[in-house]
Design an enzyme around this catalytic site. Structure first.
Site, short mmCIF file in Angstrom:
data_model
loop_
_atom_site.label_atom_id
_atom_site.label_comp_id
_atom_site.label_asym_id
_atom_site.label_seq_id
_atom_site.Cartn_x
_atom_site.Cartn_y
_atom_site.Cartn_z
N GLU A 43 -7.37 -9.08 61.93
CA GLU A 43 -8.81 -9.38 61.83
C GLU A 43 -9.05 -10.89 61.75
O GLU A 43 -10.01 -11.39 62.32
CB GLU A 43 -9.43 -8.68 60.61
N TYR A 124 -17.55 -9.86 57.03
CA TYR A 124 -17.02 -9.09 58.15
C TYR A 124 -15.59 -8.62 57.85
O TYR A 124 -15.27 -7.43 57.98
CB TYR A 124 -17.03 -9.92 59.45
N ASP A 142 -20.24 -7.81 63.68
CA ASP A 142 -19.77 -8.98 64.43
C ASP A 142 -20.63 -9.09 65.69
O ASP A 142 -21.62 -8.35 65.83
CB ASP A 142 -18.26 -8.85 64.75
#
Ligand code: SF4
Length: 343
Positions: A43, A124, A142
């Protein structure tokens, strides 16, 4: 409009999206694991970076730093060398700070709030890791998700404005499948990355097209609405490739440098006005945040090593964090078998 909790539309959207995802998702290495460390690394790497660019870095990074301890204990130079070329280097430094914090905690944080306390982990990433690794119901937001939801809505306001962002976040929370949040989040992101494309979305292939208000109204190519972005500045610089006995001359950025701290750079012409330029290798453009540089690359020589510079062995440059601009310049110089003119 898609906005009501418990609406039958929501159940239909979730079901169709998850079925589509199970059939069409790309086979990516971080989708084959439940290990929070590996999911977290993916990520962070994927922030501002395309999947294709991340893939080789992800494999190399995990081969080098297989777990939180290995990352926490890595010498900074190794870490930056493993990240060199991926950009946004604060991400690598924050990963290591976070790994050290996890070692102090004694275990990987398992919920949204404690994940959010790790350096470099914002809303996020906390939502992505907590939902994908731990199955917790937090919706991700996102660029891909914002685009899909603004079309699904439709959301006609400026996607960068705070009220619109708030509305989209609220819609994402309402839409989230709380029984399979990790898969649902990934499905929505995958739809944005492969079908609901920024330009010319592939609506015929979209599993939720019957619910999409933008498509019904013929607005899919107009949404999302974006306000004017920041202006890009143009600048020029001339880099020197100075080689001697299998070594290349570099300087290292200071530890306090606001950008690329401790990275190795090729000398600029202005730093070495006495160097003799012998050949011109070519030029390329390199964009950093809002500045585009036209970088000219020249071959040069110096009588002796100037103060503040160091010779690095050409064959072991991969062991040093060399900036992406310097790498591009060296690649251009290496390609240039026949120099074109003096510069
Ligand atoms: Fe995006 Fe088209 Fe699907 Fe609407 S129908 S969500 S615009 S791909």
């Amino acid at each position: 409009m898609v906005h009501q909790t418990n609406s039958p539309d929501l159940a239909g959207i979730r079901r169709r999206l998850l079925t589509w995802y199970s059939k069409h998702k790309r086979d990516l290495p971080w989708r084959r694991t439940q290990d929070p460390y590996r999911i977290w690394i993916s990520e962070i790497m994927l922030q501002q970076t395309r999947v294709a660019a991340v893939l080789p870095y992800y494999a190399r990074f995990l081969a080098r730093f297989a777990d939180v301890r290995a990352l926490a204990e890595a010498p900074e130079q190794d870490l930056l060398a493993a990240w060199a070329g991926l950009g946004y280097y604060s991400r690598a430094r924050n990963l290591q700070k976070a790994a050290r914090k996890i070692m102090e905690l004694g275990e990987f944080p398992r919920d949204y709030l404690s994940l959010g306390e790790l350096p470099g982990v914002g809303d996020y990433t906390a939502a992505a890791v907590s939902s994908i690794a731990f199955g917790l119901p937090h919706a991700v937001m996102d660029g891909n998700v914002a685009r899909v939801l603004s079309r699904l809505g439709p959301e006609l306001g400026d996607i960068k404005s705070e009220p619109v962002r708030k509305r989209l976040r609220a819609l994402a929370e309402v839409l989230l499948d709380r029984r399979r949040p990790g898969e649902f989040n990934q499905a929505l992101m995958e739809l944005g990355a492969t079908v609901c494309l920024p330009r010319r979305p592939l609506c015929e292939r979209c599993p939720i097209r019957q619910y999409c208000e933008a498509r019904k109204q013929g607005l899919e190519n107009q949404l999302p609405v974006r306000g004017a972005g920041p202006r890009t500045e143009q600048r020029g610089k001339k880099l020197l490739v100075i080689e001697k006995a299998g070594k290349i001359l570099f300087w290292q950025r200071a530890a306090e440098s606001s950008r690329l701290a401790k990275f190795w750079e090729l000398p600029e012409r202005d730093q070495l006005p006495d160097a003799a330029v012998t050949d011109y290798a070519g030029a390329f453009r390199h964009t950093i945040v809002n500045t585009t540089y036209l970088v000219e690359v020249c071959q040069a020589s110096v009588a002796a090593r100037p103060t503040g510079f160091r010779w690095l062995p050409k064959t072991s440059l991969a062991d040093f964090p060399v900036s992406a601009t310097a790498k591009k310049a060296l690649a251009l110089h290496a390609q240039c078998a026949t120099p074109k003119r003096n510069g």
